[in-house]
Design an enzyme around this catalytic site. Structure first.
Site, mmCIF file in Angstrom:
data_model
loop_
_atom_site.group_PDB
_atom_site.id
_atom_site.type_symbol
_atom_site.label_atom_id
_atom_site.label_comp_id
_atom_site.label_asym_id
_atom_site.label_seq_id
_atom_site.Cartn_x
_atom_site.Cartn_y
_atom_site.Cartn_z
ATOM 1 N N ARG A 194 0.737 -0.855 -0.084
ATOM 2 C CA ARG A 194 0.379 0.221 0.068
ATOM 3 C C ARG A 194 0.615 1.075 0.360
ATOM 4 O O ARG A 194 1.705 1.516 0.475
ATOM 5 C CB ARG A 194 -1.155 -0.066 1.391
ATOM 6 C CG ARG A 194 -2.068 1.006 1.550
ATOM 7 C CD ARG A 194 -2.381 0.828 2.801
ATOM 8 N NE ARG A 194 -3.073 2.128 3.254
ATOM 9 C CZ ARG A 194 -3.765 2.218 3.645
ATOM 10 N NH1 ARG A 194 -5.144 1.731 3.174
ATOM 11 N NH2 ARG A 194 -4.018 3.418 4.999
ATOM 12 N N THR A 254 -1.184 7.501 -1.577
ATOM 13 C CA THR A 254 -2.576 7.491 -1.876
ATOM 14 C C THR A 254 -3.722 6.025 -1.400
ATOM 15 O O THR A 254 -4.489 6.505 -1.890
ATOM 16 C CB THR A 254 -1.893 7.348 -3.677
ATOM 17 O OG1 THR A 254 -1.303 5.716 -3.554
ATOM 18 C CG2 THR A 254 -1.296 8.067 -4.257
ATOM 19 N N ASP A 294 -4.296 -11.279 10.044
ATOM 20 C CA ASP A 294 -3.030 -11.869 9.580
ATOM 21 C C ASP A 294 -2.431 -13.095 8.928
ATOM 22 O O ASP A 294 -1.761 -13.415 10.140
ATOM 23 C CB ASP A 294 -2.356 -10.537 9.909
ATOM 24 C CG ASP A 294 -1.345 -9.928 8.985
ATOM 25 O OD1 ASP A 294 -0.959 -10.952 8.430
ATOM 26 O OD2 ASP A 294 -1.636 -8.753 8.467
ATOM 27 N N ASP A 328 1.319 -12.888 9.520
ATOM 28 C CA ASP A 328 1.316 -12.170 10.817
ATOM 29 C C ASP A 328 2.026 -14.159 11.761
ATOM 30 O O ASP A 328 2.663 -14.293 12.025
ATOM 31 C CB ASP A 328 0.910 -11.428 11.695
ATOM 32 C CG ASP A 328 1.553 -9.558 11.402
ATOM 33 O OD1 ASP A 328 2.312 -9.729 10.440
ATOM 34 O OD2 ASP A 328 0.524 -9.357 11.860
HETATM 35 N N1 URA Z 1 -5.090 -10.747 4.297
HETATM 36 C C1 URA Z 1 -5.021 -11.349 5.846
HETATM 37 O O1 URA Z 1 -3.549 -11.879 6.407
HETATM 38 N N2 URA Z 1 -5.962 -11.229 6.598
HETATM 39 C C2 URA Z 1 -7.446 -10.485 5.954
HETATM 40 O O2 URA Z 1 -8.000 -11.348 5.981
HETATM 41 C C3 URA Z 1 -7.440 -9.786 4.391
HETATM 42 C C4 URA Z 1 -5.955 -9.732 4.453
#
Ligand code: URA
Length: 216
Positions: free
Chosen positions: A110, A114, A208, A211
C-alpha cells in the site's frame, strides 16, 4: 457451495477433513507451529486441485503384471508466482508437488500517500508466457494486490486461461472485484467467507495470515 459456485470459482470439496483443518487455523488460540502445519496441509490440497485443472493428453504404460494401463500425462509447463510476503508460504506446497518448479515473486504494498496498492518488485521466469501460472496469495480480501499482480502477468504475455489464482480464504466482494477484471481466470479457493470488515480483513477469517504464519 459447489453446486451454485460462480463461474471460474473452484471451491475445494467441503469435507469434514477440510473443515477440521480450517477449524484449527481459524482458532485464535492456535500456536504458530500448528498454524503452519495445518495451513500447509490446506495449501497442498489447493495445489493438487490447481494441478487437476491443467490439460492432459493420453498416455499408455505397461504395468509389472503384463497389463496395459490407459492413463494420462500433463501437457505443458507450470510455474508459481507468489505475492510477497504471505504468498511465499504457499511456495513449498507447490514444490512438494512439482519438483524443481520455477518460482517468481511480486511485491505489492500500500502506498502510504495514495492508500492504493503499488508495485515495488517483480522477478518472473523469462519464459513465463509459455507456462501455466499458479498465482499464490493465501487471502483474497479486496482483490487489490491480486489484480495488480495479475496485470503484471498479463503484461508479460501470460494468457488469462493459463492463470490459476490459489488462495485459502476468499470472500464474495474480492471474487467479484477480481472477476470483473479477469472473468476468465480460475480462482481455486478452500473457503468463501462472509465478507470484509471495516479494516478490510476477511470475516469470519483468521486474522493476518502472514503474521500468524511467520511471526506470532
Ligand atoms: N490479509 C490477511 O492476512 N487477512 C485478511 O483478513 C485479509 C488480508
Amino acid at each position: 457451495m459447489s453446486a451454485e459456485s460462480p463461474k471460474n470459482v473452484i471451491l475445494l470439496p467441503q469435507t469434514n477433513q477440510l473443515l477440521s483443518l480450517y477449524t484449527i487455523i481459524r482458532n485464535k488460540e492456535t500456536q504458530r507451529s500448528d498454524f503452519v502445519f495445518y495451513s500447509d496441509r490446506i495449501i497442498r490440497l489447493l495445489v493438487e486441485e490447481g494441478l487437476n485443472q491443467l490439460p492432459v493428453e493420453p498416455k499408455t504404460v505397461s504395468t509389472p503384471t503384463g497389463e496395459v494401463f490407459e492413463g494420462v500425462k500433463f501437457l505443458g509447463k507450470i510455474c508459481g508466482v507468489s505475492i510477497i510476503r504471505a504468498g511465499e508460504s504457499m511456495e513449498q506446497g507447490l514444490r512438494d508437488c512439482c519438483r524443481s518448479v520455477r518460482l517468481g515473486k511480486i511485491l505489492i504494498q500500500r502506498d502510504e500517500e495514495t492508500a492504493l496498492p503499488k508495485l515495488y518488485y517483480e522477478k518472473l521466469p523469462e519464459d513465463i508466457a509459455s507456462r501455466y501460472v499458479f498465482l499464490l496469495d493465501p487471502m483474497l480480501a479486496t482483490g487489490g494486490s491480486a489484480i495488480m499482480a495479475t496485470e503484471v502477468l498479463l503484461s508479460r504475455g501470460v494468457k488469462p486461461e493459463r492463470i490459476f489464482f490459489l488462495n485459502l480464504i476468499s470472500n464474495p466482494e474480492g471474487i467479484s472485484n477480481y472477476h470483473k477484471k479477469f472473468p476468465d481466470i480460475k480462482i481455486v479457493t478452500g473457503a468463501v467467507d462472509r465478507g470484509l470488515n471495516e479494516s478490510k480483513h476477511i470475516v469470519t477469517g483468521l486474522g493476518d495470515f502472514g503474521d500468524r504464519y511467520y511471526c506470532i
